[in-house]
Design an enzyme around this catalytic site. Sequence first.
Site, PDB file in Angstrom:
ATOM      1  N   LEU A 113      49.995  53.645   6.051  1.00 34.99           N
ATOM      2  CA  LEU A 113      50.929  52.544   6.304  1.00 34.99           C
ATOM      3  C   LEU A 113      51.624  52.110   5.027  1.00 34.99           C
ATOM      4  CD1 LEU A 113      48.673  50.415   8.672  1.00 34.99           C
ATOM      5  CD2 LEU A 113      50.718  51.698   9.314  1.00 34.99           C
TER       6      LEU A 113
ATOM      7  N   GLY B  34      49.598  49.951  -2.329  1.00 36.83           N
ATOM      8  CA  GLY B  34      49.965  48.945  -3.322  1.00 36.83           C
ATOM      9  C   GLY B  34      49.087  49.098  -4.528  1.00 36.83           C
TER      10      GLY B  34
ATOM     11  N   GLY C 152      46.457  47.620  -5.138  1.00 38.07           N
ATOM     12  CA  GLY C 152      45.030  47.572  -4.814  1.00 38.07           C
ATOM     13  C   GLY C 152      44.496  48.837  -4.157  1.00 38.07           C
TER      14      GLY C 152
ATOM     15  N   VAL D 168      46.645  51.793   2.415  1.00 35.64           N
ATOM     16  CA  VAL D 168      46.332  51.240   3.735  1.00 35.64           C
ATOM     17  C   VAL D 168      46.670  52.279   4.799  1.00 35.64           C
ATOM     18  CG1 VAL D 168      46.764  49.350   5.351  1.00 35.64           C
ATOM     19  CG2 VAL D 168      46.811  48.908   2.893  1.00 35.64           C
TER      20      VAL D 168
ATOM     21  N   LYS E 183      42.128  49.447   4.583  1.00 35.23           N
ATOM     22  CA  LYS E 183      42.548  49.494   3.180  1.00 35.23           C
ATOM     23  C   LYS E 183      41.433  50.145   2.379  1.00 35.23           C
ATOM     24  CE  LYS E 183      44.455  46.434  -0.388  1.00 35.23           C
ATOM     25  NZ  LYS E 183      45.041  45.108  -0.592  1.00 35.23           N
TER      26      LYS E 183
ATOM     27  N   ASP F 192      50.601  34.737  -4.195  1.00 33.64           N
ATOM     28  CA  ASP F 192      51.578  35.834  -4.106  1.00 33.64           C
ATOM     29  C   ASP F 192      52.272  35.828  -2.736  1.00 33.64           C
ATOM     30  OD1 ASP F 192      52.988  37.906  -5.239  1.00 33.64           O
ATOM     31  OD2 ASP F 192      51.446  39.429  -4.892  1.00 33.64           O
TER      32      ASP F 192
HETATM   33  N1  ATP Z   1      46.783  44.758   8.445  1.00 32.02           N
HETATM   34  C1  ATP Z   1      47.852  45.546   8.288  1.00 32.02           C
HETATM   35  N2  ATP Z   1      48.526  45.998   9.368  1.00 32.02           N
HETATM   36  C2  ATP Z   1      49.613  46.784   9.216  1.00 32.02           C
HETATM   37  N3  ATP Z   1      50.109  47.193   8.024  1.00 32.02           N
HETATM   38  C3  ATP Z   1      49.479  46.781   6.912  1.00 32.02           C
HETATM   39  C4  ATP Z   1      48.321  45.949   6.967  1.00 32.02           C
HETATM   40  N4  ATP Z   1      47.923  45.691   5.701  1.00 32.02           N
HETATM   41  C5  ATP Z   1      48.771  46.325   4.898  1.00 32.02           C
HETATM   42  N5  ATP Z   1      49.709  46.997   5.605  1.00 32.02           N
HETATM   43  C6  ATP Z   1      50.791  47.847   5.063  1.00 32.02           C
HETATM   44  O1  ATP Z   1      50.306  48.501   3.912  1.00 32.02           O
HETATM   45  C7  ATP Z   1      51.130  48.201   2.778  1.00 32.02           C
HETATM   46  C8  ATP Z   1      50.271  48.124   1.538  1.00 32.02           C
HETATM   47  O2  ATP Z   1      49.469  46.967   1.610  1.00 32.02           O
HETATM   48  P1  ATP Z   1      48.625  46.441   0.389  1.00 32.02           P
HETATM   49  O3  ATP Z   1      48.061  45.129   0.766  1.00 32.02           O
HETATM   50  O4  ATP Z   1      47.679  47.476  -0.064  1.00 32.02           O
HETATM   51  O5  ATP Z   1      49.592  46.441  -0.794  1.00 32.02           O
HETATM   52  P2  ATP Z   1      50.898  45.669  -1.219  1.00 32.02           P
HETATM   53  O6  ATP Z   1      50.878  44.267  -0.708  1.00 32.02           O
HETATM   54  O7  ATP Z   1      52.092  46.476  -0.850  1.00 32.02           O
HETATM   55  O8  ATP Z   1      50.756  45.743  -2.756  1.00 32.02           O
HETATM   56  P3  ATP Z   1      49.841  44.981  -3.782  1.00 32.02           P
HETATM   57  O9  ATP Z   1      48.413  45.061  -3.329  1.00 32.02           O
HETATM   58  O10 ATP Z   1      50.092  45.727  -5.031  1.00 32.02           O
HETATM   59  O11 ATP Z   1      50.382  43.577  -3.792  1.00 32.02           O
HETATM   60  C9  ATP Z   1      51.828  46.890   3.137  1.00 32.02           C
HETATM   61  O12 ATP Z   1      53.038  46.783   2.470  1.00 32.02           O
HETATM   62  C10 ATP Z   1      51.995  47.022   4.644  1.00 32.02           C
HETATM   63  O13 ATP Z   1      53.171  47.749   4.932  1.00 32.02           O
END
Ligand code: ATP
Length: 328
Positions: free
Chosen positions: A64, A67, A69, A72, A87, A180
């Site tokens: 998906l 990031g 962290g 996902v 994740k 954030d």
């Molecule tokens: N619960 C969820 N359901 C659907 N998509 C999700 C979910 N959580 C995360 N995602 C998708 O995965 C992507 C990456 O999420 P993640 O929280 O790892 O990182 P980020 O917010 O993009 O970056 P960072 O952790 O660097 O701030 C998100 O941008 C979103 O598109």
Amino acid sequence: MPVVRRGRPHLNLQLPLTKLSHARPPRISLPLPPTSSTAAATQFNWSSSSAPISAADLDKIQVLGSGNGGTVYKVRHKETSEIYALKIINDKSNSNFRSQLDTEMEILRRTDSPHVVKCHSIFQNPSGEFGIVMEYMDSGTLENVLKSEGAFSESKVADIAKKVLNGLHYLHSHKIVHLDIKPANLLVNSKMEVKIADFGVSKILGRTLDTCNSFVGTCAYMSPERLDSLTYGENYDGYAGDIWSLGVTLMELYMGQFPLLPPGQTPNWPTLMCVICFSELPSLPKGVSDEFRNFIDCCLQKESSKRWSASKLLSHPFICKDSIIKEP
Ligand SMILES: Nc1ncnc2c1ncn2[C@@H]1O[C@H](COP(=O)(O)OP(=O)(O)OP(=O)(O)O)[C@@H](O)[C@H]1O
């Protein structure tokens, strides 16, 4: 809605200032319950079914996103066919990273609100990777919805504002500051539920009046006191910081582009600093209701003590005016 999303700047800025890195923050002392050991994180389960969910129970369907962290995945539970977001985070064996990861997991464990993305289980693989099993939000982030569908109407922004404020009110009353808030960290599903996600830089404060001193998050959405520690000092009110970020986020959803800079202008540190800390802020375009304009003013007060709290904003006429603005 005439506003077209044009030339939206890249907002995850790489700044030359180490204090403002988007990376996980320096080690912070948190009043956590004694759960920060690996053993404690190895397996947590919130699902109503008795068996905890682990990696072996899940089939990966697609990536998906990824990031800072981790990555996902959309996953399917082999037995129940339930869809989740998983994740996967590599334990970087770095104390700062691990400390913040513990905080993120602790917040996910503690929170149970329809306005915060639900965590069903946390596990650790023998290889050391952590897995966080979350509810799957099938429409992705508000950032992606904005990219694909363009700017939101005022009534949709009011609806989103109410949902996010409910989430922030819940978090703040549990002494959690997100730090954030931005469109990329707000997830949506096809039921038009909006939920706060990504606690990768969040903090749990010990007492209601505790202040923050971490300089992480996405700087384009940061309040003046977070950006300019020389003027405002090293401690700031994280609750008020979240409200500022919400104000910028809602303006962006309505205007279809990052609202504090002219269209197409690439945000850089000095420009953002000038606009956010030293100039008059750009305002909403003509044609918006007085309630919307006033609501944004209540969020974007440069002096943090003048910003309304999440609970006060929930009674603002912009949030409670379903009868005033009707969808065309
Ligand atoms: N619960 C969820 N359901 C659907 N998509 C999700 C979910 N959580 C995360 N995602 C998708 O995965 C992507 C990456 O999420 P993640 O929280 O790892 O990182 P980020 O917010 O993009 O970056 P960072 O952790 O660097 O701030 C998100 O941008 C979103 O598109």
